[in-house]
Design an enzyme around this catalytic site. Sequence first.
Site, mmCIF file in Angstrom:
data_model
loop_
_atom_site.group_PDB
_atom_site.id
_atom_site.type_symbol
_atom_site.label_atom_id
_atom_site.label_comp_id
_atom_site.label_asym_id
_atom_site.label_seq_id
_atom_site.Cartn_x
_atom_site.Cartn_y
_atom_site.Cartn_z
ATOM 1 N N ILE A 111 26.884 -12.328 23.179
ATOM 2 C CA ILE A 111 26.608 -12.673 21.791
ATOM 3 C C ILE A 111 27.874 -12.447 20.957
ATOM 4 O O ILE A 111 28.470 -11.361 21.005
ATOM 5 C CB ILE A 111 25.462 -11.817 21.217
ATOM 6 C CG1 ILE A 111 24.244 -11.853 22.175
ATOM 7 C CG2 ILE A 111 25.085 -12.297 19.828
ATOM 8 C CD1 ILE A 111 23.688 -13.232 22.413
ATOM 9 N N HIS A 117 19.321 0.103 26.356
ATOM 10 C CA HIS A 117 20.171 0.233 27.536
ATOM 11 C C HIS A 117 19.528 1.194 28.524
ATOM 12 O O HIS A 117 19.124 2.305 28.137
ATOM 13 C CB HIS A 117 21.550 0.760 27.132
ATOM 14 C CG HIS A 117 22.548 0.732 28.246
ATOM 15 N ND1 HIS A 117 23.178 -0.422 28.640
ATOM 16 C CD2 HIS A 117 23.014 1.710 29.051
ATOM 17 C CE1 HIS A 117 24.000 -0.156 29.640
ATOM 18 N NE2 HIS A 117 23.916 1.139 29.907
ATOM 19 N N ASP A 156 27.664 -2.194 24.558
ATOM 20 C CA ASP A 156 26.998 -0.999 25.086
ATOM 21 C C ASP A 156 27.803 0.255 24.778
ATOM 22 O O ASP A 156 27.720 1.249 25.471
ATOM 23 C CB ASP A 156 26.753 -1.115 26.590
ATOM 24 C CG ASP A 156 28.021 -1.181 27.413
ATOM 25 O OD1 ASP A 156 27.915 -1.117 28.639
ATOM 26 O OD2 ASP A 156 29.119 -1.299 26.822
ATOM 27 N N PRO A 163 -19.257 -3.337 -3.974
ATOM 28 C CA PRO A 163 -19.348 -1.988 -4.535
ATOM 29 C C PRO A 163 -20.455 -1.178 -3.874
ATOM 30 O O PRO A 163 -21.162 -1.650 -2.981
ATOM 31 C CB PRO A 163 -19.667 -2.268 -6.005
ATOM 32 C CG PRO A 163 -20.528 -3.497 -5.940
ATOM 33 C CD PRO A 163 -19.986 -4.328 -4.798
ATOM 34 N N MET A 205 -6.505 0.597 1.786
ATOM 35 C CA MET A 205 -5.953 0.085 3.033
ATOM 36 C C MET A 205 -6.597 -1.245 3.417
ATOM 37 O O MET A 205 -5.935 -2.278 3.496
ATOM 38 C CB MET A 205 -6.144 1.103 4.157
ATOM 39 C CG MET A 205 -5.513 0.691 5.480
ATOM 40 S SD MET A 205 -5.812 1.904 6.788
ATOM 41 C CE MET A 205 -4.982 3.336 6.133
ATOM 42 N N SER A 250 -14.280 -2.425 -10.303
ATOM 43 C CA SER A 250 -13.677 -2.098 -11.584
ATOM 44 C C SER A 250 -12.648 -3.144 -12.003
ATOM 45 O O SER A 250 -12.045 -3.820 -11.170
ATOM 46 C CB SER A 250 -13.007 -0.727 -11.512
ATOM 47 O OG SER A 250 -11.819 -0.786 -10.734
ATOM 48 N N CYS A 255 -24.303 -2.885 -12.849
ATOM 49 C CA CYS A 255 -23.167 -3.544 -13.505
ATOM 50 C C CYS A 255 -23.546 -4.133 -14.856
ATOM 51 O O CYS A 255 -22.713 -4.212 -15.763
ATOM 52 C CB CYS A 255 -22.585 -4.625 -12.597
ATOM 53 S SG CYS A 255 -23.791 -5.801 -11.992
ATOM 54 N N LYS A 278 -17.690 12.637 -12.711
ATOM 55 C CA LYS A 278 -17.148 11.765 -13.756
ATOM 56 C C LYS A 278 -18.156 11.610 -14.897
ATOM 57 O O LYS A 278 -17.781 11.595 -16.082
ATOM 58 C CB LYS A 278 -16.813 10.405 -13.152
ATOM 59 C CG LYS A 278 -16.269 9.391 -14.145
ATOM 60 C CD LYS A 278 -16.029 8.055 -13.459
ATOM 61 C CE LYS A 278 -15.663 6.983 -14.478
ATOM 62 N NZ LYS A 278 -15.513 5.643 -13.860
ATOM 63 N N GLU A 284 -17.372 2.257 -20.115
ATOM 64 C CA GLU A 284 -18.594 2.193 -19.307
ATOM 65 C C GLU A 284 -18.820 3.529 -18.598
ATOM 66 O O GLU A 284 -17.896 4.101 -18.023
ATOM 67 C CB GLU A 284 -18.434 1.072 -18.277
ATOM 68 C CG GLU A 284 -19.617 0.858 -17.360
ATOM 69 C CD GLU A 284 -19.368 -0.277 -16.362
ATOM 70 O OE1 GLU A 284 -20.344 -0.897 -15.918
ATOM 71 O OE2 GLU A 284 -18.181 -0.537 -16.035
ATOM 72 N N PHE A 312 -21.442 3.862 -16.230
ATOM 73 C CA PHE A 312 -22.008 3.477 -14.943
ATOM 74 C C PHE A 312 -22.962 4.563 -14.434
ATOM 75 O O PHE A 312 -23.006 4.893 -13.251
ATOM 76 C CB PHE A 312 -20.908 3.191 -13.919
ATOM 77 C CG PHE A 312 -21.300 2.133 -12.914
ATOM 78 C CD1 PHE A 312 -21.490 0.818 -13.312
ATOM 79 C CD2 PHE A 312 -21.494 2.445 -11.586
ATOM 80 C CE1 PHE A 312 -21.861 -0.153 -12.393
ATOM 81 C CE2 PHE A 312 -21.862 1.486 -10.661
ATOM 82 C CZ PHE A 312 -22.040 0.181 -11.074
#
Length: 878
Positions: free
Chosen positions: A112, A128, A164, A557, A617, A636, A692, A742, A789, A791
């Site tokens: 290369i 290697h 190398d 939800p 995630m 939300s 909601c 909350k 709100e 909730f």
Amino acid sequence: MLWTANQILRKFSTSSHYYQNKLKLAIIGQSVFGQEVYSNLRKQGHKVVGVFTVPDKDGKADPLATAAEKDGTPVFKFPRWRVKGKPIPEVVEAYKAVGAELNVMPFCSQFIPMNVIDHPKHGSIIYHPSILPLHRGASAINWTLIEGDKKAGFTVFWADDGLDTGPILLQKECAVEPNDTVDTLYNRFLFPEGIKSMVNMAQPAEVIHNWIRGHDKVPGAWTVINGQPVTLYGSSMLTGSVPAGQPLEVEGASQPGVVAKNGLVLYGTDGKALVVKNLQFEDGKMIPASKYFSSGESSSVDLTDDEKKMADEIRNIWKGILSNVAAIEDTTDFFKSGAASMDVVRLVEEVKQKCAGVQLQNEDVYMATTFQDFIQMFVRKLRGEDQEEELVIDYVKANNMTLKMPYQCFINGAFEDAENGKTYDTINPTDGSVICKVSYASVGDVDRAVAAAKEAFDNGPWGKMNPRDRGSLLFKLADLMEEHQEELATIESIDSGAVYTLALKTHVGMSIQTFRYFAGWCDKIQGKTIPINQARPNRNLTFTKKEPLGVCAIVIPWNYPLMMLAWKSAACLAAGNTLVLKPAQVTPLTALKFAELSVKAGIPKGVINILPGSGGMVGQRLSDHPDIRKLGFTGSTPIGKQIMKSCAVSNLKKVSLELGGKSPLIIFSDCDMDKAVRMGMSSVFFNKGENCIAAGRLFVEESIHDEYISRVVEEIKKMKIGDPLDRSTDHGPQNHKAHMDKLLEYCEIGVKEGATLVYGGKQVDRPGFFMEPTVFTDVEDHMFIAKEESFGPVMVVSKFKDGDVDGVLYRANDTEYGLASGVFTRDINKAMYVSERLEAGTVFVNTYNKTDVASPFGGFKQSGFGKDLGELTFILRL
């Protein structure tokens, strides 16, 4: 040693998030080793912008090229990079055009040029097979033995002019045993093409599992069963109880394995277990591990004339691949005749192209290695008679009740552990106890689920199915939900805290209605014929056709777990889409039970996929995934904005959002007081306020305000707070502890700001997450509780002056939300005047919480856009 590539690249990728700070890589190399490096780097989220490998040999592509071409990665097959020591300009320019940030060279036999080595901003790294600086050059591993070294090893280093001799990044070593050869060193340490690694069964279960999955597909991990070497594929940790089955002696294992309905259970020295899905014998034949004692027992089928013609076509395909075989007999074995892994890919693709598009998997070839077995397998698939394995489900018991609740990820028609084996506790809000452990899906699980959904949409029977047949399956699914409605309601109650009677009627009952409603729409999705100016004299015709989008993602939800699933997914499925759904992390169980029922209803595998786990995630990866065409979200407003941004940046996928609300309810003095009290309480306390469209703020006309509050408090005192499974309970626990905390903070703020706490505002003195129904009065427009709100079961009440219709309308609309609203009055003119001016997606008149599957549901402003339910849904989903 493939892990070294990922470890090195982490030097450049410091973020723990899958989707941030990944590199653009060029892979320069060849062989199965190069292919595995390529695949692992893509799994890590790096973008391979180009693969540079050797030209095809005897019409067969190098394994690295084959894998990259299958993924759509640009592949370049240059015979050489230099001529007479000088770089070939057009080759170098082609390389530079891909824009790599790092070259990875796992096995490279070509020279290369340095202007390629040095071109990326991070340079190039090379693998290697020795402990540098010993034994530089291509034959390093040979010289390790020739020189009698006591240690062999592997080095990853920066490339320089010698390829190398650059600075060393990472080294790994192993002892050289007295009788080692080049092959045994590779076998034990370097994992070359075609060499398998024996499993040491005298280890903990997780170590055995990691060894098997680390060698899955290539090169393969083997053990000895009944004196015969057997290669193990598809390992996963067993998190539930060991299923019943037949014992099987496994050499070196701490105790016999168990051949069960979900595979071969193997034990580690720590007493824990893993499950292996498939077994492959020395002759190349692969079988499901669950069939170890019963393989070869299926009866043969007689072929029709058309099927015989296809069999002749397949015989020609075999002959083209096995050119060394004089004639393809029924007993000809594909692998014993010299076929290799690349030939498997060719066989699968040629059959797909030439034989009615029948979709085979590589594993199908390994499980039917003789020509006659292959034809039998092919015909069964052609006829749709290839019966799916019985759905394997590990159930759990909860609260001393026999509830059959799956707890694993549901991907491609099967329940399985998360890729990383992680689980989390789902909690019963009634007493705070753990119901069970649930699989915690990873980014890799999302990718697998999306791939399954895409395959089901592109190539499976779902996309080819007659719409009326699709409707029949959805009707059957609704029937099964009805058949299991008490079980579903009980699961919903212990997982979400919903009072059982409400769970049965609304959570489950409306879910059943939703699927039946949209099942009836399947064969009524129609386009239009449109007159155009150019219709004559050429008789041109213009028409529209509504088509499904493809793979849809759904994120729901925790307040109505099953009903939100139904609202989002029924229309999606009716239109012919496939889906990947993430239930709320705290309420996954009815979604997983729904997945089980979908299999019983005959929904093809891959059409529905359920991934419990975190929004940060799983939800984020769904938002970013390029193969998803639409995402539906309820939750939300801040998260909705993040999802919308990610969906736009990734691939401009369509989005429908049902977000926050602060729904106003206006009660005029000329109302029916009994109804206004009853429905006003329902507007706030229905489903413990976790609703909601809950009335986030009540405006009560001044002349009736005090009487109204007095009667509400009187009725609250009659409410029974307690176990949601008790049929006489009116008010159950809040969904989870963080939410209850909350709500308590919300009430504290209201008191500090000067609102009058008339009733409640505290946690109930009993185990679990119970909140007292709460009433605030004297709430002024600037206060936190007037704008935000809750909730939860918190009634926020403000007065308005008698007769001040426009004034109260202004206050009611003075919010960034616009999901729902309501008005109570006997004056029809006033009701129409107010309803026309309330800025909300739904306006209730002299009632509240009345939704129906035929009526579109959705909001305005920062309450989102797009509709669930009703005919309009199809316009938005197609």
